[in-house]
Design an enzyme around this catalytic site. Structure first.
Site, PDB file in Angstrom:
ATOM      1  N   HIS A 166      80.364  74.483  22.254  1.00  0.00           N
ATOM      2  CA  HIS A 166      81.205  75.667  22.039  1.00  0.00           C
ATOM      3  C   HIS A 166      82.700  75.343  22.176  1.00  0.00           C
ATOM      4  O   HIS A 166      83.555  76.042  21.621  1.00  0.00           O
ATOM      5  CB  HIS A 166      80.808  76.746  23.049  1.00  0.00           C
ATOM      6  CG  HIS A 166      81.007  78.140  22.571  1.00  0.00           C
ATOM      7  ND1 HIS A 166      82.137  78.549  21.885  1.00  0.00           N
ATOM      8  CD2 HIS A 166      80.214  79.237  22.676  1.00  0.00           C
ATOM      9  CE1 HIS A 166      82.032  79.833  21.595  1.00  0.00           C
ATOM     10  NE2 HIS A 166      80.874  80.276  22.055  1.00  0.00           N
ATOM     11  N   ASP A 372      73.323  77.685   2.282  1.00  0.00           N
ATOM     12  CA  ASP A 372      72.358  77.297   1.239  1.00  0.00           C
ATOM     13  C   ASP A 372      72.579  75.835   0.902  1.00  0.00           C
ATOM     14  O   ASP A 372      73.583  75.463   0.291  1.00  0.00           O
ATOM     15  CB  ASP A 372      72.552  78.176  -0.005  1.00  0.00           C
ATOM     16  CG  ASP A 372      71.601  77.808  -1.147  1.00  0.00           C
ATOM     17  OD1 ASP A 372      70.786  76.868  -0.977  1.00  0.00           O
ATOM     18  OD2 ASP A 372      71.687  78.444  -2.211  1.00  0.00           O
TER      19      ASP A 372
END
Length: 428
Positions: A166, A372
């Site tokens: 993070h 994608d």
């Protein structure tokens, strides 16, 4: 019970596909350097689509091969992800050395189809530990900014296991990087959104004296997941508008419901305080300083904490609890500006991990559902942002083609679990 075997075929560091410029060290922002962010966020991204939507150079190309090559290309633009953290996090002196050591990448195969394991829906038939990448023995996983594992299933589907630290990026930033990988996987010549470092543009108020070290008591919170239909959410939004003349979001509804259900199930003392904390994006509050072309991928959020007397949360109607959440969100611009100006006495980024604090994370608008690699968008995303010292609720989506909102929780102990489930199933 299906006997499943996941075999890791290869694992190594993926480096930049092109030679980099001279070595450099990148300074992190004041938010990046928050010690509590030095942890790995883990998630599984399930792609059940069998047919390629993109014409790859090799029609028989395997997802792992395609993604590995795309990762190498993306690291040219996002060089920090191939670097290493140096300096002291505790002292606030951490930075990123662009060492070009690379991102950890694992290729694996499973001897079954995704259908055999119910598309990795809950309860998981395959342990997440088998599908998430692990570094070499003795290596601290929080020293490597990004790790990926692509597990190919016999059906042609695949799962991408991500482990991201993070410190380098928030959810929006990490999704921006992963989308860039997917764009290169589909054959694009350059990313749609060019990455921008610009950490010096994030406010850097004077350091506050450190408070007491946070407590990390294990509460043994139990996992529970529920899917809420879109029709139900729409109905509650309409009820709220009718009562207040204002709009509310799916986030507001879900958070209010979990917060109230948890307080009722645990039966907190009616006079005690309960809190809910969520991490609000603040890019829109920095439009005067951040570049207009988007692209900033560092941590840019503020912890919004809503505090109330337990009796008010327990006895109020859901509409009133939603109002509490919205009032908290409305304070964001003022609270963030005061922090940026150094006009606070307590560091809002120093969180308290107490039993009466519920932490909420929203994965629905980060951009991961749009990724994608050439075989279509993910059918399912499973975040693992849980720690046993935090009461957590995570908002996501049920596996496609289902619609609605999935609320994943780990916020009550075994003795309160049945009551919590009953409360969550009753929205009125």
């Amino acid at each position: 019970m299906v006997n499943i075997t996941v075999t890791r075929k290869s694992q190594s560091f993926v480096v930049l596909s092109e030679p980099a410029s001279a070595a450099e060290t990148l300074e992190l922002s004041a938010i990046d350097r928050v010690p509590g962010l030095r942890h790995a966020v883990r998630s599984l991204h399930v792609f059940r689509n069998r047919d390629s939507t993109t014409r790859h150079d090799d029609a028989a190309a395997r997802p792992a091969e395609v993604i590995r090559k795309a990762l190498s290309r993306a690291l040219v633009d996002y060089r920090a992800f191939a670097g290493r953290f140096i300096g002291s996090v505790v002292a606030g002196e951490a930075c990123v050395e662009c060492s070009d050591d690379g991102a950890w990448f694992v290729e694996a195969v499973a001897d079954c189809s995704l259908e055999d394991v119910n598309g990795l829906d809950y309860p998981l038939i395959v342990s997440e530990e088998e599908l998430l990448p692990v570094p070499e023995e003795g290596v601290d996983p929080t020293s490597i900014p990004i790790m990926m594992q692509v597990t190919e299933f016999a059906c042609g589907g695949f799962v991408v296991g991500l482990v991201a630290v993070h410190t380098l990026a928030d959810g929006l930033g990490a999704a921006q990087f992963i989308n860039t990988i997917s764009e290169f996987a589909r054959g694009m010549g350059k990313p749609t959104i060019a990455p921008i470092w610009a950490r010096a543009l994030i406010p850097n108020p004077p350091k506050l004296p450190p408070g007491p070290p946070p407590s990390f008591q294990s509460f043994e919170f139990q996992h529970f997941t529920i899917d809420v239909t879109s029709d139900l959410i729409v109905h509650i939004k309409a009820e709220y508008f009718q009562a207040t003349g204002q709009y509310c979001s799916t986030f507001d509804v879900a958070v209010a419901k979990v917060w109230q259900a948890r307080a009722k199930a645990i039966k907190y003392n009616l006079e005690s305080e309960v809190h809910v904390c969520f991490f609000a994006n603040t890019r829109h509050l920095l439009t005067q300083v951040l570049p207009k072309d988007r692209g900033f991928y560092g941590n840019c959020f503020y912890p919004v904490t809503v505090t109330a007397i337990a009796g008010d949360v327990i006895t109020a109607g859901l509409i009133d609890v939603i109002r509490m959440i919205r009032d908290g969100k409305a304070r964001l611009p003022l609270e963030f500006s005061k922090w940026a100006a150094g006009d606070v006495k307590v560091d809002p980024y120093q969180l308290a991990f107490e039993h009466n604090v519920l932490f909420v994370s929203d994965w629905t608008r980060l951009g991961f559902f749009e990724v994608d690699y050439g075989w279509g968008a993910p059918n399912h995303i499973i975040p693992f942002t849980y720690a046993d010292y935090m009461a957590v609720a995570v908002l996501g989506a049920p596996p496609s083609p289902k619609k609605g909102t999935r609320i994943m929780t780990q916020c009550v102990e075994e003795k309160h679990l049945m009551d919590f489930k009953d409360q969550m199933k009753t929205f009125f």
